[in-house]
Design a protein around this motif. Structure first.
Motif, PDB file in Angstrom:
ATOM      1  N   THR A 111      -2.084   0.091  -4.672  1.00 51.97           N
ATOM      2  CA  THR A 111      -3.406   0.383  -4.119  1.00 51.97           C
ATOM      3  C   THR A 111      -3.322   0.374  -2.591  1.00 51.97           C
ATOM      4  O   THR A 111      -2.397  -0.230  -2.019  1.00 51.97           O
ATOM      5  CB  THR A 111      -4.444  -0.656  -4.566  1.00 51.97           C
ATOM      6  N   PRO A 112      -4.266   1.022  -1.906  1.00 57.48           N
ATOM      7  CA  PRO A 112      -4.261   0.983  -0.441  1.00 57.48           C
ATOM      8  C   PRO A 112      -4.291  -0.438   0.111  1.00 57.48           C
ATOM      9  O   PRO A 112      -3.619  -0.729   1.107  1.00 57.48           O
ATOM     10  CB  PRO A 112      -5.517   1.768  -0.071  1.00 57.48           C
ATOM     11  N   THR A 113      -5.045  -1.323  -0.520  1.00 57.83           N
ATOM     12  CA  THR A 113      -5.098  -2.720  -0.074  1.00 57.83           C
ATOM     13  C   THR A 113      -3.722  -3.369  -0.177  1.00 57.83           C
ATOM     14  O   THR A 113      -3.275  -4.070   0.749  1.00 57.83           O
ATOM     15  CB  THR A 113      -6.117  -3.509  -0.914  1.00 57.83           C
ATOM     16  N   GLN A 114      -3.042  -3.135  -1.267  1.00 60.71           N
ATOM     17  CA  GLN A 114      -1.699  -3.700  -1.432  1.00 60.71           C
ATOM     18  C   GLN A 114      -0.730  -3.155  -0.389  1.00 60.71           C
ATOM     19  O   GLN A 114       0.109  -3.896   0.143  1.00 60.71           O
ATOM     20  CB  GLN A 114      -1.193  -3.425  -2.847  1.00 60.71           C
ATOM     21  N   VAL A 115      -0.855  -1.878  -0.075  1.00 63.90           N
ATOM     22  CA  VAL A 115       0.004  -1.280   0.953  1.00 63.90           C
ATOM     23  C   VAL A 115      -0.263  -1.927   2.312  1.00 63.90           C
ATOM     24  O   VAL A 115       0.671  -2.246   3.057  1.00 63.90           O
ATOM     25  CB  VAL A 115      -0.213   0.241   1.012  1.00 63.90           C
ATOM     26  N   ALA A 116      -1.548  -2.126   2.645  1.00 60.86           N
ATOM     27  CA  ALA A 116      -1.890  -2.737   3.933  1.00 60.86           C
ATOM     28  C   ALA A 116      -1.327  -4.150   4.045  1.00 60.86           C
ATOM     29  O   ALA A 116      -0.820  -4.552   5.102  1.00 60.86           O
ATOM     30  CB  ALA A 116      -3.405  -2.757   4.112  1.00 60.86           C
ATOM     31  N   LEU A 117      -1.393  -4.913   2.963  1.00 59.52           N
ATOM     32  CA  LEU A 117      -0.874  -6.282   2.981  1.00 59.52           C
ATOM     33  C   LEU A 117       0.653  -6.298   3.003  1.00 59.52           C
ATOM     34  O   LEU A 117       1.267  -7.098   3.718  1.00 59.52           O
ATOM     35  CB  LEU A 117      -1.409  -7.055   1.772  1.00 59.52           C
ATOM     36  N   ALA A 118       1.267  -5.410   2.229  1.00 63.57           N
ATOM     37  CA  ALA A 118       2.729  -5.340   2.214  1.00 63.57           C
ATOM     38  C   ALA A 118       3.262  -4.919   3.579  1.00 63.57           C
ATOM     39  O   ALA A 118       4.319  -5.395   4.017  1.00 63.57           O
ATOM     40  CB  ALA A 118       3.200  -4.369   1.132  1.00 63.57           C
ATOM     41  N   TRP A 119       2.537  -4.026   4.257  1.00 67.98           N
ATOM     42  CA  TRP A 119       2.958  -3.637   5.608  1.00 67.98           C
ATOM     43  C   TRP A 119       2.976  -4.855   6.531  1.00 67.98           C
ATOM     44  O   TRP A 119       3.937  -5.061   7.295  1.00 67.98           O
ATOM     45  CB  TRP A 119       2.027  -2.558   6.171  1.00 67.98           C
ATOM     46  N   LEU A 120       1.945  -5.688   6.465  1.00 68.71           N
ATOM     47  CA  LEU A 120       1.888  -6.888   7.296  1.00 68.71           C
ATOM     48  C   LEU A 120       3.075  -7.804   7.011  1.00 68.71           C
ATOM     49  O   LEU A 120       3.732  -8.295   7.935  1.00 68.71           O
ATOM     50  CB  LEU A 120       0.582  -7.644   7.045  1.00 68.71           C
ATOM     51  N   LEU A 121       3.357  -8.046   5.735  1.00 73.74           N
ATOM     52  CA  LEU A 121       4.431  -8.964   5.366  1.00 73.74           C
ATOM     53  C   LEU A 121       5.791  -8.478   5.871  1.00 73.74           C
ATOM     54  O   LEU A 121       6.663  -9.285   6.186  1.00 73.74           O
ATOM     55  CB  LEU A 121       4.460  -9.157   3.850  1.00 73.74           C
ATOM     56  N   GLY A 122       5.951  -7.167   5.952  1.00 67.46           N
ATOM     57  CA  GLY A 122       7.219  -6.628   6.411  1.00 67.46           C
ATOM     58  C   GLY A 122       7.275  -6.367   7.902  1.00 67.46           C
ATOM     59  O   GLY A 122       8.345  -6.136   8.456  1.00 67.46           O
ATOM     60  N   HIS A 123       6.123  -6.402   8.575  1.00 73.36           N
ATOM     61  CA  HIS A 123       6.058  -6.045   9.994  1.00 73.36           C
ATOM     62  C   HIS A 123       6.616  -7.140  10.888  1.00 73.36           C
ATOM     63  O   HIS A 123       7.265  -6.856  11.903  1.00 73.36           O
ATOM     64  CB  HIS A 123       4.615  -5.737  10.380  1.00 73.36           C
TER      65      HIS A 123
END
Length: 279
Positions: free
Chosen positions: A225-237
């Motif tokens: 989901t878009p929400t999951q993508v936004a959170l996963a981006w943070l965790l990897g950033h």
């Protein structure tokens, strides 16, 4: 590989994807019972970092978490914030970093959360009418007295962070930050250099339509989901980012927590890296 844990202050280990309790209704009735169920499910699902504040209902949010979760699991960190009070002329909320107010709010938080020490206490905002040294110095005194374990700041600049660190060790910073809102990138960089935890609030913020469409496209390709993508981006950033998404719904909680297992490929991450909040 992205680490799933972070040691706040160098020693307090938490899972990096936490839970923000701000959205939990606290008024008596079915919604309160649902809030308790969500808080308990978060912990049952492996969350070890929960964020609250005195501002959230004038302490009602803290009391809700204590009702739901006390006695707390040994690995659970409930962090709260002080420095906002009903100090306005008509009893309205305003920044209030006076030492006696900070001390009083810490003592009340200890009672509401039913603990003898707040392992992480954050200054909700820097009060411009009170010297920063007085605000941070009061928290240092409370730490030295054993009432606080570690000290954090919220919504600070690079300069404020540096000035505070000259007075006391700072374990965390909580600024607004997301894939589409990177105003505080310099603060994140300062935190990363110093090994300070960065707890982005509003970690899922949607900007203009084009940016939303790009995130949705990445989500569709990644099977998320878009929400999951936004959170996963943070965790990897950045390894110091500890997102604290909040919700009052069990299904949204499950969706948020599933983001910890999502691995974005380099091409997807590159596309997301190029997004930013419009001017």
């Amino acid at each position: 590989m992205t680490s799933a844990v972070f040691r706040i202050g160098g020693d307090l280990e938490v899972r990096r994807l936490g839970f923000g309790a701000m959205r939990l209704p606290t008024e008596p009735g079915p919604e309160r019972e649902s809030s308790i169920a969500v808080a308990r499910r978060a912990v049952e699902s492996g969350v070890t970092l929960i964020d609250t504040a005195y501002l959230y209902g004038g302490g009602a949010n803290e009391e809700l978490l204590a009702e739901a979760l006390h006695p707390y699991p040994d690995d659970l960190l409930v962090t709260t914030k002080v420095g906002v009070a009903r100090s306005g002329p008509a009893g309205e909320w305003k920044l209030d970093g006076r030492p006696r107010v900070l001390r009083d709010q810490v003592e009340r938080a200890l009672r509401r959360l039913r603990v003898e020490r707040l392992e992480l206490l954050q200054l909700h905002r820097v009060d411009p009418e009170v010297p920063l040294a007085d605000q941070v110095g009061t928290l240092r005194e409370l730490r030295d007295e054993g009432r606080i374990g570690r000290i954090g700041l919220s919504e600070v600049t690079v300069d404020e962070l540096a000035r505070a660190r000259a007075i006391v060790d700072i374990a965390s910073v909580q600024n607004r930050y997301s894939v589409l809102d990177r105003e505080h990138e310099p603060v994140l960089a300062a935190c990363e250099a110093a090994g300070i935890a960065f707890l982005p609030w509003r970690p899922v913020a949607w900007g203009e339509a084009g940016a939303r469409a790009e995130i949705a496209a990445v989500a569709a390709e990644a099977g998320a989901t878009p929400t999951q993508v936004a959170l996963a981006w943070l965790l990897g950033h950045s390894p110091v980012l500890l997102p604290i998404p909040g919700t009052a719904r069990l299904d949204h909680l499950a969706e948020n927590l599933a983001a910890a297992a999502l691995r974005l490929d380099p091409a997807h991450r590159d596309r997301l890296d190029r997004l930013s909040e419009p001017e």
